[in-house]
Design a protein around this motif. Structure first.
Motif, mmCIF file in Angstrom:
data_model
loop_
_atom_site.group_PDB
_atom_site.id
_atom_site.type_symbol
_atom_site.label_atom_id
_atom_site.label_comp_id
_atom_site.label_asym_id
_atom_site.label_seq_id
_atom_site.Cartn_x
_atom_site.Cartn_y
_atom_site.Cartn_z
ATOM 1 N N UNK A 39 36.529 35.541 31.264
ATOM 2 C CA UNK A 39 37.292 36.119 32.373
ATOM 3 C C UNK A 39 38.782 35.954 32.168
ATOM 4 N N UNK A 49 38.719 42.711 36.454
ATOM 5 C CA UNK A 49 37.587 41.903 35.994
ATOM 6 C C UNK A 49 36.769 41.432 37.182
ATOM 7 N N UNK A 50 35.456 41.455 37.037
ATOM 8 C CA UNK A 50 34.593 40.755 37.996
ATOM 9 C C UNK A 50 33.578 39.922 37.221
ATOM 10 N N UNK A 51 33.418 38.683 37.643
ATOM 11 C CA UNK A 51 32.469 37.766 37.010
ATOM 12 C C UNK A 51 31.563 37.236 38.106
ATOM 13 N N UNK A 52 30.264 37.387 37.937
ATOM 14 C CA UNK A 52 29.359 36.883 38.971
ATOM 15 C C UNK A 52 28.522 35.751 38.401
ATOM 16 N N UNK A 67 27.182 37.586 35.047
ATOM 17 C CA UNK A 67 27.614 38.954 34.757
ATOM 18 C C UNK A 67 29.124 38.989 34.553
ATOM 19 N N UNK A 69 32.112 41.939 34.042
ATOM 20 C CA UNK A 69 32.417 43.375 33.968
ATOM 21 C C UNK A 69 33.935 43.557 33.935
ATOM 22 N N UNK A 75 33.741 48.009 40.376
ATOM 23 C CA UNK A 75 33.182 47.921 41.725
ATOM 24 C C UNK A 75 32.165 46.790 41.816
ATOM 25 N N UNK A 76 30.930 47.090 41.423
ATOM 26 C CA UNK A 76 29.875 46.090 41.585
ATOM 27 C C UNK A 76 30.089 44.901 40.657
ATOM 28 N N UNK A 77 29.903 43.673 41.180
ATOM 29 C CA UNK A 77 29.995 42.499 40.300
ATOM 30 C C UNK A 77 28.706 42.234 39.532
ATOM 31 N N UNK B 4 42.060 35.041 38.845
ATOM 32 C CA UNK B 4 40.648 35.410 38.929
ATOM 33 C C UNK B 4 39.918 34.316 39.704
ATOM 34 N N UNK B 164 30.185 33.870 45.081
ATOM 35 C CA UNK B 164 30.080 33.406 43.694
ATOM 36 C C UNK B 164 30.491 34.453 42.669
ATOM 37 N N UNK B 166 33.821 36.265 40.843
ATOM 38 C CA UNK B 166 35.269 36.149 40.652
ATOM 39 C C UNK B 166 35.875 37.533 40.570
ATOM 40 N N UNK B 239 30.406 47.637 47.431
ATOM 41 C CA UNK B 239 30.627 47.695 45.977
ATOM 42 C C UNK B 239 29.431 48.333 45.274
#
Lengths: 206, 580
Positions: A39, A49-52, A67, A69, A75-77, B4, B164, B166, B239
């Motif tokens: 990330x 950036x999205x980190x799940x 995840x 992305x 959009x979706x994480x 982030x 959960x 980021x 989302x």
């Protein structure tokens, strides 16, 4: 396709400009640090950036997935079946378990480590044989490395995550310096040298 | 500057920036990191309370006292905290008060999947719901302004995926917020019936005003893509919908999920061919739309259970499916397990062998329900183990009570176990309560609690003496045992089950993951091993069976040398080894 979209005219906007990576493994192997380093590197490159992450019960030795992305606008994480450009697996059985997430044409990077899950330990199930060959037989590119041995070589079995980040870095369009600066930010100073060594060993593993 | 941040960390950043003075919470996945992150700011007083009711009351007192306050909890924690919160709705605030509640659709780490939005409606409290980390911060800050403007506590509703995940957050400085003056105001702050009656009227007026606010507020925004189909949604579902449908729909994204607007929804739906409501769990938005005469499609198509994702929306609404690979072989599952060296293992192995009824509780040790330990008969909620055992014993009589125990962790005992033990002593059942004292709140990631001697900030403090507490409640039989010593556990368990009075066994050994816990040298299996697999019964992830040599194998990288497996080996084949 257009007829089957329940009356929706357009395909999703940014499906192609966003890249998706899943990190899979066994709770406790350090997948969270790996996603944090990734990330940070992606933010340095100016991506959205999205980190799940997975916290809580699964971290106790269960199967875990994180995840990541990135792109112009994410959009979706979360990442779903057929959406991951790369699967970064910390363990062979987990590479196989999350294979449906891989996009056609995607790559699997996996450690050759095998960890028996509880049903195998108790004798209720068997650890599957030759899962990596089975994945390759589907025509999928698999890069494998013995991350556990490389981590030991770097100085600690706990550095498996950074070895694997090193291997992933080789496959991504981000300069090595960016990765190293992300690493510096994410690991405690007293373990930095060990982790830099682990990163290099992963980076040069193939 | 952008960072982030986890949704939870972004909430904490919001608390910092908006000048919050007091935070009191009880840990619970997925809410825990809000308070952990808030504790890193020296300007905010933060604490772990023994339970969510206490935390909410601390936040209430702080808000009455003039400081902006926060309490955080998971969805089931809100059940515990509901009592003060319902009445704080009447009292309102002096300085702002926000209750952060994190739901867990999909039950990643929970015992039920309740939808907290129902609480907003029931308690008549404004509820905001962010859809990414930036909104987590922004909505947190806005919640305090709204709390003070409308004289109400405000709910901030999160879900696991928001808490959960980021995403990028723009960082700002902390506002300088002065402590508000405290003026005694009995009619406002003392909810005697005579004062509460006019307050209920005020609450109804407030809800009407907040509904008017919801009509025009920026949080409830329309994204007009000139489409013929509309989607009404909120939080993470927004989302997922964007991912699955893109610009193919117009969106009404609701940032406030209670109270819901009326005219805004009507005007959004007007002229559209079809409107979908995409919401996880209950049909809160859908029911509202239908009640105001707007024709929408929701739970007729979409599930009421589980976590959503773009796949769910594609499956049920756009009827798309991605191509994907699958392996023909069925793969063994990998459930979570007790860690190597977990102090609960020796105890649960003994309970399994003793074949007793085990009334369970919430914590890492709930994993003792799984094979091969399989030593749990029921698990309901925090603190229920002891009271449910008492009920079980009262129902089934003396003989059954000699074959039944309750297990509860130290933190869970502090949470709501104490009052249950008071009931055992007061109403005298021969119940055996086992307190699993691993000196930490384990499952949520090592939080301090009143038994550990340290505060959330890591400062030394007074520690509850469990033995003295149990005795003062009226339990005279209190025994301490080391769960690594399986034979000692067996002996104590047999004695206490036979006792003709209530008793407590404290199974004491710190969590193996704690930094200060030094692990022994790893064990190894020698040539005496006959391959009987008895050691596999402890369910340790460091043990495996080598089919070729027909012997047990111990992974020296992960073994902590706890000796539980060695203690039950009939051939003394498990001995001290060396770390590679």
């Amino acid at each position: 396709m257009s007829n089957s979209r329940g009356g929706f005219p357009c395909p999703p906007v940014n499906a192609e400009s966003v890249k998706s990576i899943i990190i899979v493994g066994v709770g406790g192997q350090g997948t969270l640090l790996a996603s944090r380093i990734m990330g940070d590197a992606l933010v340095q490159k100016g991506y959205d950036v999205k980190v799940s992450e997975v916290h809580g019960m699964s971290q106790r030795g269960g199967s875990v997935i994180t995840y990541v992305r990135y792109g112009d606008e994410v959009n979706s994480p979360v990442i779903e079946n057929g959406e991951a450009d790369i699967i970064l697996a910390f363990e062979e059985l987990e590479a196989a378990r999350y294979l449906p997430f891989l996009k056609p044409g995607g790559t699997v990077i996996t450690s050759t480590q095998q960890i028996d899950p509880m049903p195998v330990i108790t004798g209720a199930a068997e650890y599957p044989q030759e899962v990596i060959l089975a994945i390759e037989s589907l025509g999928i590119t698999v890069r494998r490395l013995d991350a556990l041995s490389l981590a030991k070589q770097a100085g600690s079995v706990r550095a498996v995550n950074v070895v694997l980040i090193g291997a992933l870095a080789k496959d991504m369009d981000i300069e090595k310096e960016v990765w190293l600066s992300a690493l510096e930010k994410c690991v405690p100073e007293k373990f930095l040298e060990l982790n830099q060594k682990a990163f290099e060993l992963g980076y040069n593993s193939y | 500057m952008k960072e982030l941040l986890l949704g939870n960390e972004a909430v904490a950043r919001g608390l910092y920036e908006v000048g919050v003075g007091v935070v009191s919470s009880y840990p619970g996945t997925p809410s825990t990191e809000i308070t952990e992150a808030a504790a890193k700011y020296d300007e905010i007083y933060t604490e772990w309370a023994p339970n969510e009711k206490v935390a909410a009351e601390v936040a209430a007192g702080a808000a009455i006292g003039g400081a902006r306050s926060f309490c955080g909890m998971k969805h089931v924690g809100l059940n515990v905290a509901a009592d003060p919160i319902f009445t704080m709705s009447y009292i309102g605030v002096n300085a702002g008060m926000v209750i952060g509640v994190a739901d867990d659709p999909g039950m990643h780490s929970s015992q039920n999947e309740q939808d907290s939005r129902n609480y907003a409606k029931a308690a008549k409290i404004l509820m905001l719901e962010p859809s990414d980390s930036q909104e987590c911060k922004d909505f947190t800050k806005l919640a305090y302004a709204l709390s003070e403007e409308y004289d109400t506590p405000v709910f901030l509703r999160l879900t696991t995926r928001i808490s959960h995940s980021r995403s990028l957050v723009e960082i700002s400085e902390r506002d300088s917020i002065e402590l508000k003056p405290y003026d005694k105001n009995t009619a406002k702050n003392v909810m005697l019936p005579a004062f509460a009656r006019p307050k209920h009227v005020a609450v109804e007026v407030r809800t009407k005003k907040l509904t008017e606010w919801a009509e025009t507020c920026e949080l409830n925004k329309i994204i007009d893509n000139n489409a013929k189909i509309g989607v009404i949604t909120s939080g993470a579902c927004y989302q997922y919908a964007r991912e699955a449908i893109g610009d193919g729909a117009n969106y009404l994204k609701l940032g406030a999920v209670y109270p819901l607007p009326v005219e805004k929804i009507k005007s959004f739906a007007a002229g559209l061919d079809k409107v979908y409501v995409i919401e996880e769990l209950d049909d809160i938005i859908e029911a509202h739309c239908k009640a105001i005469g707007v024709n929408v499609v929701g739970k007729d198509l979409l599930p009421r259970v589980g976590e959503f994702s773009q796949r769910i929306i594609k499956q049920y609404i756009t009827c798309d499916e991605n191509a994907f690979f699958s392996l023909p072989a069925e793969l063994p599952i990998r459930p979570p397990v007790m860690c190597s060296g977990c102090p609960h293992r020796g105890l649960f192995y003994t309970l399994n062998k003793a074949k007793v009824f085990v009334s369970g509780d919430i914590g890492c040790y709930t994993l003792g329900a799984s094979a091969p330990l399989s030593a749990m008969d029921t698990c309901i909620c925090m603190g229920a183990s002891i009271s449910a055992l008492h009920g079980f014993n009262k129902a089934r009589g003396e003989e059954a009570s000699k074959r039944a125990v309750a297990v509860i962790g130290d933190s869970t005992f502090m949470h709501t176990g104490i009052n249950s033990l008071v009931n055992v002593a007061y109403n005298q059942s021969n119940s055996v309560t086992i307190i699993l004292d691993n000196s930490i709140t384990g499952m949520t990631g090592q939080q301090q609690n009143p038994t550990t001697g340290f505060t959330l900030k890591g400062d030394p403090t007074t520690a509850v003496n469990l033995e003295a507490l149990c005795k003062s409640i009226g339990i005279s039989r209190v025994t301490v045992v080391d769960p690594y010593d399986v034979k000692a556990v067996q002996k104590v368990l047999a004695e206490e089950l036979e006792a003709e009075e209530p008793s407590v066994i404290i199974s004491r050994r710190p969590c193996a993951l704690l930094k200060y816990v030094k692990h022994a040298e790893p064990l190894m299996v020698n040539e005496n091993c006959i391959g009987c697999k008895i050691c596999m019964g402890v369910g340790c992830p460091s043990l495996s069976f080598d089919a070729a040599s027909k012997k047990a194998v111990i992974d020296a990288n992960t073994c902590t040398g706890c000796n539980v497996c060695a203690g039950i080996c009939p051939k003394n084949a498990i001995v001290k080894g060396v770390r590679s």
